[in-house]
Design an enzyme around this catalytic site. Sequence first.
Site, PDB file in Angstrom:
ATOM      1  N   ASP A 167      -1.234  -6.130  -0.523  1.00  0.00           N
ATOM      2  CA  ASP A 167      -1.516  -5.547   0.793  1.00  0.00           C
ATOM      3  C   ASP A 167      -3.009  -5.313   0.985  1.00  0.00           C
ATOM      4  O   ASP A 167      -3.679  -4.791   0.085  1.00  0.00           O
ATOM      5  CB  ASP A 167      -0.829  -4.175   0.885  1.00  0.00           C
ATOM      6  CG  ASP A 167       0.296  -4.167   1.894  1.00  0.00           C
ATOM      7  OD1 ASP A 167       0.395  -5.094   2.713  1.00  0.00           O
ATOM      8  OD2 ASP A 167       1.091  -3.205   1.846  1.00  0.00           O
ATOM      9  N   ASP A 214       0.841  -1.203   0.000  1.00  0.00           N
ATOM     10  CA  ASP A 214       0.000   0.000   0.000  1.00  0.00           C
ATOM     11  C   ASP A 214       0.878   1.255   0.000  1.00  0.00           C
ATOM     12  O   ASP A 214       0.366   2.368  -0.055  1.00  0.00           O
ATOM     13  CB  ASP A 214      -1.016  -0.014   1.151  1.00  0.00           C
ATOM     14  CG  ASP A 214      -0.371  -0.083   2.516  1.00  0.00           C
ATOM     15  OD1 ASP A 214       0.876  -0.152   2.599  1.00  0.00           O
ATOM     16  OD2 ASP A 214      -1.114  -0.063   3.522  1.00  0.00           O
ATOM     17  N   SER A 215       2.210   1.056  -0.007  1.00  0.00           N
ATOM     18  CA  SER A 215       3.124   2.180  -0.239  1.00  0.00           C
ATOM     19  C   SER A 215       2.845   2.795  -1.609  1.00  0.00           C
ATOM     20  O   SER A 215       3.320   3.894  -1.904  1.00  0.00           O
ATOM     21  CB  SER A 215       4.582   1.718  -0.151  1.00  0.00           C
ATOM     22  OG  SER A 215       4.791   0.561  -0.934  1.00  0.00           O
ATOM     23  N   GLU A 271      -1.367  -5.615   8.462  1.00  0.00           N
ATOM     24  CA  GLU A 271      -0.538  -5.034   9.529  1.00  0.00           C
ATOM     25  C   GLU A 271      -1.148  -5.268  10.905  1.00  0.00           C
ATOM     26  O   GLU A 271      -2.351  -5.065  11.084  1.00  0.00           O
ATOM     27  CB  GLU A 271      -0.389  -3.516   9.302  1.00  0.00           C
ATOM     28  CG  GLU A 271       0.363  -3.174   8.033  1.00  0.00           C
ATOM     29  CD  GLU A 271       0.519  -1.672   7.834  1.00  0.00           C
ATOM     30  OE1 GLU A 271       0.150  -0.881   8.727  1.00  0.00           O
ATOM     31  OE2 GLU A 271       1.006  -1.281   6.753  1.00  0.00           O
ATOM     32  N   LYS A 299      -1.191  -9.506   2.668  1.00  0.00           N
ATOM     33  CA  LYS A 299      -0.463  -9.085   3.885  1.00  0.00           C
ATOM     34  C   LYS A 299      -1.343  -8.113   4.662  1.00  0.00           C
ATOM     35  O   LYS A 299      -2.039  -7.296   4.051  1.00  0.00           O
ATOM     36  CB  LYS A 299       0.856  -8.404   3.488  1.00  0.00           C
ATOM     37  CG  LYS A 299       1.614  -7.787   4.670  1.00  0.00           C
ATOM     38  CD  LYS A 299       3.040  -7.403   4.305  1.00  0.00           C
ATOM     39  CE  LYS A 299       3.170  -6.049   3.646  1.00  0.00           C
ATOM     40  NZ  LYS A 299       2.682  -4.912   4.439  1.00  0.00           N
ATOM     41  N   GLU A 301       9.185  -4.334  10.145  1.00  0.00           N
ATOM     42  CA  GLU A 301       9.538  -3.015   9.604  1.00  0.00           C
ATOM     43  C   GLU A 301      10.086  -2.128  10.718  1.00  0.00           C
ATOM     44  O   GLU A 301       9.425  -1.914  11.747  1.00  0.00           O
ATOM     45  CB  GLU A 301       8.317  -2.355   8.943  1.00  0.00           C
ATOM     46  CG  GLU A 301       8.685  -0.981   8.361  1.00  0.00           C
ATOM     47  CD  GLU A 301       7.677  -0.413   7.387  1.00  0.00           C
ATOM     48  OE1 GLU A 301       6.694  -1.091   7.028  1.00  0.00           O
ATOM     49  OE2 GLU A 301       7.888   0.743   6.972  1.00  0.00           O
TER      50      GLU A 301
END
Length: 271
Positions: free
Chosen positions: A87, A48-49, A118, A116, A186
Amino acid sequence: MKKILTTKKIRKNKVHRGFRPLQMLTCYDYQNACMLDNTELDLILVGDSLGNVILGYDTTVEVSIEEMTVFASAVKRGAKNTFVVGDLPFGTYSTLETALKNSIHLFQKSKVEALKLEGAHPYQLEIIQRLTQTGIPIMGHIGLTPQSVHQLGGYYVHGKKSKTAEALKKQAHALEEAGCFAIVLECVEANLSEEITKDLSIPTIGIGSGTTTDGQVLVLNDLLHLGPLAPPSFCKPITNLYQIKKNYIDQYLSEQKSLSSSLNEAEVTLH
Ligand code: KIV
């Protein structure tokens, strides 16, 4: 032809068991995906960057499931022989029901191999369990979790103090137990990330977390310095494609200008 990895193989990929570190890069578009598919790269992350580097948003919080589905689908069309992880964007897994709906949508439409998410709160562990039982492999992500930047109060290294270090160790174990096949660490303090890596039986993939994880992930746009700003300090770019591309465009524009002014001169002489 390159053989695509499987979650079964990735799970075993521990450096202390003699495997070489996994190499993962982000990618957001078809053409770069085709290029990466033609390399030895193990894993692609449609992170999602993309909100920051492709869409110019301030944070990843703004990325939607529709946007992620478009980009992940484009990448998977280009990267047929590489294991692709998509993501789950902010807010798309805040309840079990929304997590199931959005994950199935993204997984089915984009055809990526895994998703993925978080965090490792108890409700997220339940979601991970359910998603893996549904047949969607899940990569975990702890330490600096950019979707919680407003809650965290900024971007910084995690696990420097013993209390937060203990909490991160517990989270890593809980994610493994919940069924994750790998975990992104991270901006986790380097010694702690080494400890977590040794403790877990699934691979850790680090970013800004030292060099002793079972794999590394970087944002492709940072590695190639594709943007106008310098990449984060933990990423040493291998080139400066922003400047190289700009030089080519400047050169092209000035050549076009001199071509059109010499054509204009020729016209004037003819009259
Ligand atoms: O979105 C992303 O690119 C990521 C990596 C930084 C791990 O989550």
